[in-house]
Scaffold this motif. Sequence first.
Motif: not given
Ligand code: NAP
Length: 268
Positions: A121-124, A186-190, A239-245
């Motif tokens: 889920l997501g393409a960021g 889930n790779c979105t901010n939702l 959750n995302g903590l193991p990936m972070l670690v």
């Molecule tokens: P990003 O590049 O800004 O991408 C955000 C993604 O979320 C996009 O695909 C965006 O879709 C989608 N999105 C945002 N709001 C939405 C909504 N209301 N409805 C549907 N889709 C929505 O952010 P990122 O850097 O990839 O980070 C994404 C998440 O991963 C964050 O929560 C971040 O904290 C987490 N993260 C965790 C780790 C870890 O080590 N655990 C590492 C990196 C990131 P659109 O393209 O349509 O805007």
Amino acid sequence: MLQVIGDPVLHSKSPLIHPAMLHHLGLDLSYTPQVVPKGGLPDYLAWAKAHGVTGFNATMPHKEDLIPLMDTLGEDAVRCGAVNTVCLRDGAWVGHNTDGEGCLAALHHQGLWPARGVVILGAGGAAKAVALRLARENPGPIWVCNRTRSKAQQLCQLDPDGVLTPADFDPGTLSHLCSQAQLVINCTNLGMDGCPHQFEDFSFLDALPSGSGVMDLIYHPAKTQLLHQAQARGLGVCNGLPMLVYQAIFALEYFLDRQLPGEELAQV
Ligand code: NAP
């Protein structure tokens, strides 16, 4: 000296994780956060070289901007077009990306891998690192489902092996794909603290075969609504903590230029 740079950076967990690992390894190396504003990378790189910084991690907004500033890039950084770990080797900056490897290690650790069929889920930026790394494991189809379909298409075009397929983000599509998958990531901010939006509908989780898993890259809150809903359905969750670690452990391996006892450090 090691650092993490970003803007903002003070919320970063890296200055907690890295010193704990360095202490455990008996190494007297500092690891500090450094605010570097957008556009400030050339000045920072010059400063870092002059002040004995031998490596640093990068977070928002620098991961993509670092690419043209590196002397050499690792394979994952090239693939993702983003850098989260930088080392100084013989006076040259070498950029890597450890997010995808960190995600895969976390999935293994949590017993959610291997999985056959993955719905991302997501393409960021995070989705890109995860999808491209998992595609190399060739786990059957991987669908990249994004609100903005064109971004999912662009991401999937980066996969040379054609494992990734772009898809829409509506509940019907997600249910249909989940019925053919064993893992949702889930790779979105939702659901993230501070994000005003939430999944409107969790019914797609009902379509997952029993024994499937759900990973949320979010670690604030520790258990998102998505994970609550998945757990209530008897699915495996992470959750995302193991990936972070794990991404931090791989970063430290680059900084120190040697293999480390990953499982031992993950416990630390
Ligand atoms: P990003 O590049 O800004 O991408 C955000 C993604 O979320 C996009 O695909 C965006 O879709 C989608 N999105 C945002 N709001 C939405 C909504 N209301 N409805 C549907 N889709 C929505 O952010 P990122 O850097 O990839 O980070 C994404 C998440 O991963 C964050 O929560 C971040 O904290 C987490 N993260 C965790 C780790 C870890 O080590 N655990 C590492 C990196 C990131 P659109 O393209 O349509 O805007």
